[in-house]
Design an enzyme around this catalytic site. Structure first.
Site, mmCIF file in Angstrom:
data_model
loop_
_atom_site.group_PDB
_atom_site.id
_atom_site.type_symbol
_atom_site.label_atom_id
_atom_site.label_comp_id
_atom_site.label_asym_id
_atom_site.label_seq_id
_atom_site.Cartn_x
_atom_site.Cartn_y
_atom_site.Cartn_z
ATOM 1 N N GLU A 42 1.018 -0.979 0.184
ATOM 2 C CA GLU A 42 0.310 0.177 0.192
ATOM 3 C C GLU A 42 1.281 1.617 -0.267
ATOM 4 O OE1 GLU A 42 -3.789 2.285 2.492
ATOM 5 O OE2 GLU A 42 -2.026 0.772 3.205
ATOM 6 N N LYS A 114 -9.572 1.539 -2.882
ATOM 7 C CA LYS A 114 -9.837 1.191 -1.281
ATOM 8 C C LYS A 114 -10.917 1.326 -0.802
ATOM 9 C CE LYS A 114 -7.117 1.642 3.178
ATOM 10 N NZ LYS A 114 -6.290 2.009 4.114
ATOM 11 N N CYS A 155 -5.108 -3.208 2.968
ATOM 12 C CA CYS A 155 -5.029 -2.550 4.041
ATOM 13 C C CYS A 155 -5.975 -2.756 4.858
ATOM 14 C CB CYS A 155 -4.015 -1.850 4.491
ATOM 15 S SG CYS A 155 -3.202 -0.897 5.737
#
Length: 285
Positions: A42, A114, A155
């Site tokens: 990330e 994300k 994440c």
């Protein structure tokens, strides 16, 4: 099909050019060791806590140095290069935390923004509000590759099992979890969450991570790893510094595990009833 996958661990700084040089070196190292799928962490292109400074270095996807380089490396090395995520400037002034997958011809296969924003207050005084700068995504993806069916997360998404489950039901055999986990949350939850997502969905999990103390002052947990559908850690890096983590991925193992424990097939819908207590030792009828 069996193939070699690589999870690249970095300690990205604030300069995209320097980070790009690190990416090129580590992707070449992974390919030289036989990897044909290479995933970066990330925020590969920049970890910069100062929002004004971050915006000053951002570019749109077409002009982003990391995206352009990943496409070139994929074509040159004839591998899949998956930029776990990098910050991308959007037209409305917001930022996308965007993952990008490029095929061996250098063409972009898909991108993933994300979905879940890391808006938290931790015990050690750390406070994060991703939603103040980042535009959350709204679409999950499963890419049907020659290597297998690949699902995408980034994440904090790892704490939302429904995202993994929906992709597994849609056919995902491999889940990507590039991350920049904080040291505090990583020590408590990183490995157990990754192994849980692998076990409950019968998938391989490939998790390239940031690791170390970064130029902007944050500290990330590292421990990039690759996990099989039975929950076994096939390979793992240490807590800090650069690493290339390699493991063989055999998607036949996914179907073998799902045949043993067919929980995806056995899942049932159900109603949820909130029961109110009427007093000590009793419940409402």
């Amino acid at each position: 099909m069996t193939f070699k996958a690589a999870a690249i661990q970095m300690c990205s700084g604030v300069d995209p050019q320097r980070n790009a040089e690190t990416v090129a070196r580590l992707v070449r190292e992974a390919a030289a060791q036989g990897a044909i799928y290479v995933q970066t962490p990330e925020m590969t292109g920049a970890l910069q806590r100062d929002r004004a400074a971050l915006r000053a270095i951002l570019r749109d996807e077409a002009n982003d140095i990391i995206a352009r380089q990943a496409a070139e490396l994929a074509a040159e090395l004839r591998v899949h290069v998956h930029v776990g995520s990098t910050p991308i400037a959007l037209a409305d002034g917001k930022i996308a935390n965007r993952g990008l997958l490029f095929g061996p011809d250098g063409g972009k296969i898909c991108h993933y923004d994300k979905i879940h924003m890391f808006d938290v207050d931790l015990d050690n005084g750390e406070s994060w509000r991703e939603s103040a700068a980042y535009q959350p995504g709204s679409v999950a993806h499963v890419a049907d590759l020659d290597l297998g069916k690949l699902g995408f997360t980034i994440c904090y998404d790892v704490r939302f099992p429904e995202l993994f489950r929906q992709q597994a039901v849609a056919g995902a055999e491999i889940m990507s979890v590039p991350a920049a986990f904080t040291r505090q949350t990583g020590e408590a939850h990183w490995e157990i969450l990754l192994r849980a997502r692998a076990i409950e969905n019968g998938v391989f999990v490939i998790a390239a991570a940031q690791g170390g103390v970064h130029e902007d002052g944050r500290e990330t947990f590292g421990h990039s790893m690759i996990i099989d559908p039975w929950g076994r850690v096939l390979a793992s890096a240490g807590p800090t510094g650069e690493a290339v983590v390699l493991a063989d991925i055999d998607v036949a193992a996914v179907h073998a595990v799902r045949a043993k424990i067919p929980n995806l097939k056995n899942a049932r819908s159900f109603a949820l009833d909130e029961v109110a207590a009427t007093g000590k030792g009793g419940v409402a009828a």
